[in-house]
Write an enzyme that holds these catalytic residues in place. Structure first.
Site, PDB file in Angstrom:
ATOM      1  N   ASP A  58      -4.422  -1.696  -3.043  1.00  0.00           N
ATOM      2  CA  ASP A  58      -5.077  -2.706  -3.677  1.00  0.00           C
ATOM      3  C   ASP A  58      -4.609  -4.037  -4.123  1.00  0.00           C
ATOM      4  O   ASP A  58      -5.116  -4.645  -5.077  1.00  0.00           O
ATOM      5  CB  ASP A  58      -5.651  -2.029  -5.249  1.00  0.00           C
ATOM      6  CG  ASP A  58      -6.634  -0.860  -5.108  1.00  0.00           C
ATOM      7  OD1 ASP A  58      -6.994  -0.616  -3.840  1.00  0.00           O
ATOM      8  OD2 ASP A  58      -6.741  -0.118  -6.115  1.00  0.00           O
ATOM      9  N   HIS A 111      -0.148   3.311  -5.043  1.00  0.00           N
ATOM     10  CA  HIS A 111       0.060   3.170  -6.547  1.00  0.00           C
ATOM     11  C   HIS A 111      -0.677   4.022  -7.546  1.00  0.00           C
ATOM     12  O   HIS A 111      -1.044   5.063  -6.784  1.00  0.00           O
ATOM     13  CB  HIS A 111      -0.464   1.717  -6.967  1.00  0.00           C
ATOM     14  CG  HIS A 111      -2.010   1.443  -7.028  1.00  0.00           C
ATOM     15  ND1 HIS A 111      -2.570   1.417  -5.714  1.00  0.00           N
ATOM     16  CD2 HIS A 111      -2.998   1.384  -7.803  1.00  0.00           C
ATOM     17  CE1 HIS A 111      -3.829   1.117  -5.829  1.00  0.00           C
ATOM     18  NE2 HIS A 111      -4.377   1.127  -7.076  1.00  0.00           N
ATOM     19  N   HIS A 125      -9.674  -0.431   0.010  1.00  0.00           N
ATOM     20  CA  HIS A 125     -11.237  -0.639  -0.477  1.00  0.00           C
ATOM     21  C   HIS A 125     -11.816  -1.456   0.443  1.00  0.00           C
ATOM     22  O   HIS A 125     -11.347  -2.457   0.909  1.00  0.00           O
ATOM     23  CB  HIS A 125     -11.495  -0.972  -1.748  1.00  0.00           C
ATOM     24  CG  HIS A 125     -10.966  -0.169  -3.028  1.00  0.00           C
ATOM     25  ND1 HIS A 125     -11.768   1.064  -3.471  1.00  0.00           N
ATOM     26  CD2 HIS A 125      -9.736  -0.165  -3.655  1.00  0.00           C
ATOM     27  CE1 HIS A 125     -11.153   1.719  -4.536  1.00  0.00           C
ATOM     28  NE2 HIS A 125      -9.849   0.998  -4.502  1.00  0.00           N
ATOM     29  N   ASP A 140      -7.953   6.613  -8.304  1.00  0.00           N
ATOM     30  CA  ASP A 140      -8.934   6.723  -7.200  1.00  0.00           C
ATOM     31  C   ASP A 140      -7.864   6.714  -5.620  1.00  0.00           C
ATOM     32  O   ASP A 140      -8.399   6.912  -4.670  1.00  0.00           O
ATOM     33  CB  ASP A 140      -9.942   5.570  -6.878  1.00  0.00           C
ATOM     34  CG  ASP A 140      -9.254   4.103  -7.110  1.00  0.00           C
ATOM     35  OD1 ASP A 140      -8.256   3.941  -8.086  1.00  0.00           O
ATOM     36  OD2 ASP A 140      -9.495   3.308  -6.669  1.00  0.00           O
ATOM     37  N   HIS A 141      -6.489   6.799  -6.022  1.00  0.00           N
ATOM     38  CA  HIS A 141      -5.823   6.720  -4.857  1.00  0.00           C
ATOM     39  C   HIS A 141      -4.900   7.973  -4.968  1.00  0.00           C
ATOM     40  O   HIS A 141      -4.284   8.496  -3.653  1.00  0.00           O
ATOM     41  CB  HIS A 141      -4.661   5.449  -4.915  1.00  0.00           C
ATOM     42  CG  HIS A 141      -5.658   4.274  -4.722  1.00  0.00           C
ATOM     43  ND1 HIS A 141      -5.464   3.690  -3.821  1.00  0.00           N
ATOM     44  CD2 HIS A 141      -6.427   3.552  -5.693  1.00  0.00           C
ATOM     45  CE1 HIS A 141      -6.422   2.490  -3.589  1.00  0.00           C
ATOM     46  NE2 HIS A 141      -6.888   2.562  -5.025  1.00  0.00           N
ATOM     47  N   HIS A 180      -1.045  -6.073  -8.898  1.00  0.00           N
ATOM     48  CA  HIS A 180      -2.508  -5.241  -9.008  1.00  0.00           C
ATOM     49  C   HIS A 180      -1.906  -4.138 -10.217  1.00  0.00           C
ATOM     50  O   HIS A 180      -2.506  -3.816 -11.115  1.00  0.00           O
ATOM     51  CB  HIS A 180      -2.979  -4.404  -7.852  1.00  0.00           C
ATOM     52  CG  HIS A 180      -3.895  -3.168  -8.256  1.00  0.00           C
ATOM     53  ND1 HIS A 180      -5.244  -3.678  -8.727  1.00  0.00           N
ATOM     54  CD2 HIS A 180      -3.933  -1.854  -7.904  1.00  0.00           C
ATOM     55  CE1 HIS A 180      -5.872  -2.566  -8.679  1.00  0.00           C
ATOM     56  NE2 HIS A 180      -5.195  -1.758  -8.426  1.00  0.00           N
ATOM     57  N   HIS A 217      -3.146   4.451  -9.611  1.00  0.00           N
ATOM     58  CA  HIS A 217      -4.693   4.860  -9.997  1.00  0.00           C
ATOM     59  C   HIS A 217      -5.138   5.875  -9.390  1.00  0.00           C
ATOM     60  O   HIS A 217      -4.950   6.331  -8.288  1.00  0.00           O
ATOM     61  CB  HIS A 217      -5.377   3.573  -9.579  1.00  0.00           C
ATOM     62  CG  HIS A 217      -5.005   2.371 -10.726  1.00  0.00           C
ATOM     63  ND1 HIS A 217      -5.216   1.097 -10.134  1.00  0.00           N
ATOM     64  CD2 HIS A 217      -4.416   2.224 -11.799  1.00  0.00           C
ATOM     65  CE1 HIS A 217      -4.964   0.100 -11.116  1.00  0.00           C
ATOM     66  NE2 HIS A 217      -4.417   1.027 -12.009  1.00  0.00           N
TER      67      HIS A 217
HETATM   68 ZN   LIG Z   1      -8.307   1.586  -5.895  1.00  0.00          ZN
HETATM   69 ZN   LIG Z   2      -6.006   0.269  -7.990  1.00  0.00          ZN
END
Ligand SMILES: [Zn+2]
Ligand SMILES: [Zn+2]
Length: 263
Positions: free
Chosen positions: A135, A56, A175, A60-61, A115, A58
Site C-alpha cells: 500500500d 505491512h 490493491h 487486509d494484508h 502508509h 493491516h
Molecule cells: Zn491494503
Molecule cells: Zn494498508
C-alpha cells in the site's frame, strides 16, 4: 522468477501475488488475504507455498496468514517492527534483507515507511526488476497515511527510494485503484494525455487482467511523482494558497495526499 497476480474480487480490491522459482516450484505468497485462492492457484501450477510475506500490518494484508500457514506450513515474514502487531511472524525483516525463493529467486527488502511506519516493499533481482509495493505505491496513486502512517515519511520513501529505481521496473501494488487514481491525476493535471488514454482503458478493464505499469509510466501518470509540474502546483494553489508560488516538492506531496483523503 514466475509471478501470478491474483485478483481477490473483494470490496477492498486486493491483489495477491505468488512469486515462484521455476526450477524448484517453491513459492512465496504476498499478502494472501483470500488465502484459498492462492492455495488453489499454487496447486494448479504444481507449486508449494513455503513462505508468506506481509508488506505491512493491516488486516487486509495479514488476515490470510493463519489459514495459509495451517494448510502449507509456510513461514511468515514481515517488517521487524510490524511483527509484534501481526503475531505468528517467523522472520522479522529490515532494509537490505534478501528473501530467497527456491534456487533462483532473490527479493530484496526495501524499508518503505509512509502508509504505515513498518512497511516492506520487495524488489526482485531480475532484469527488468519487479516491485511488490503493498500500500505504498498504487498504480497512478499513493497509499493513504491515516491508519498509522505519515505523509512526510511517504514523501521521503517516494523520492529517495522509489523514484530512483529503474524506469523499466514493473509495479505490482496491493490493491486495484487505477481508474479512481487516474481521475485524481487528471483533476490535478487535465492536460495529461497519457493518463486520459489509460483512464479510458481502465474504465473498461477486467481487474483480473489489469495493466501492469512500469515505474517510468508511473512518473508520467501518477501525480505523486509529478511534484514540480506547473499545472499540478497551480491547481493545488487553488485549494491551498498558503503553499505559495514555488512550493518545495515535499509541501506539494503532503498537500496532494491531504487533498486525496477527501477527494
Ligand atoms: Zn491494503
Ligand atoms: Zn494498508
Amino acid at each position: 522468477m514466475l509471478i501470478e497476480r491474483i485478483w481477490s474480487g473483494n470490496s477492498l480490491r486486493n491483489f495477491h501475488f505468488l512469486i515462484a522459482c521455476e526450477e524448484s516450484g517453491e513459492a512465496l505468497a504476498v499478502d494472501p488475504l483470500e488465502w484459498r485462492m492462492c492455495l488453489e492457484l499454487a496447486r494448479e501450477r504444481g507449486w508449494q507455498i513455503t513462505q508468506i510475506l506481509n508488506t505491512h500490518e493491516h488486516s487486509d494484508h495479514t488476515g490470510g496468514n493463519a489459514g495459509l500457514k495451517d494448510a502449507t506450513g509456510a513461514k511468515v515474514a514481515a517488517h521487524e517492527r510490524a511483527a509484534a502487531r501481526i503475531g505468528g511472524v517467523d522472520r522479522g525483516l529490515k532494509a537490505g534483507d534478501v528473501i530467497r525463493v527456491g534456487r533462483s529467486v532473490e527479493l530484496e527488502c526495501l524499508d518503505t515507511p509512509g502508509h504505515t511506519l513498518a512497511h516492506i516493499c520487495l524488489l526482485s533481482h531480475t532484469d527488468p526488476p519487479a516491485l511488490f509495493c503493498g500500500d505504498t505505491l498504487f498504480n497512478a496513486g499513493a497509499g493513504n497515511c491515516y491508519n498509522g502512517g505519515n505523509p512526510e515519511a511517504l514523501y521521503t520513501t517516494f523520492v529517495t527510494q522509489l523514484a530512483r529505481l529503474p524506469d523499466e521496473t514493473r509495479v505490482y501494488p496491493g490493491h486495484e485503484y487505477l481508474a479512481r487514481n487516474l481521475e485524481f491525476t487528471l483533476d490535478r493535471e487535465p492536460g495529461n494525455a497519457e493518463a486520459a488514454e489509460l483512464l479510458a482503458a481502465a474504465r473498461r478493464h477486467d481487474p483480473a487482467a489489469a495493466v501492469v505499469t512500469t515505474l517510468g509510466r508511473e512518473k508520467r501518470i501518477n501525480t505523486f511523482f509529478r511534484l514540480q509540474n506547473p499545472q499540478v502546483i497551480a491547481r493545488l494553489r487553488e485549494k491551498f494558497p498558503e503553499i505559495g508560488e514555488r512550493p518545495d516538492a515535499k509541501a506539494v506531496f503532503v498537500k496532494l495526499r491531504e487533498l486525496r483523503n477527501r477527494w
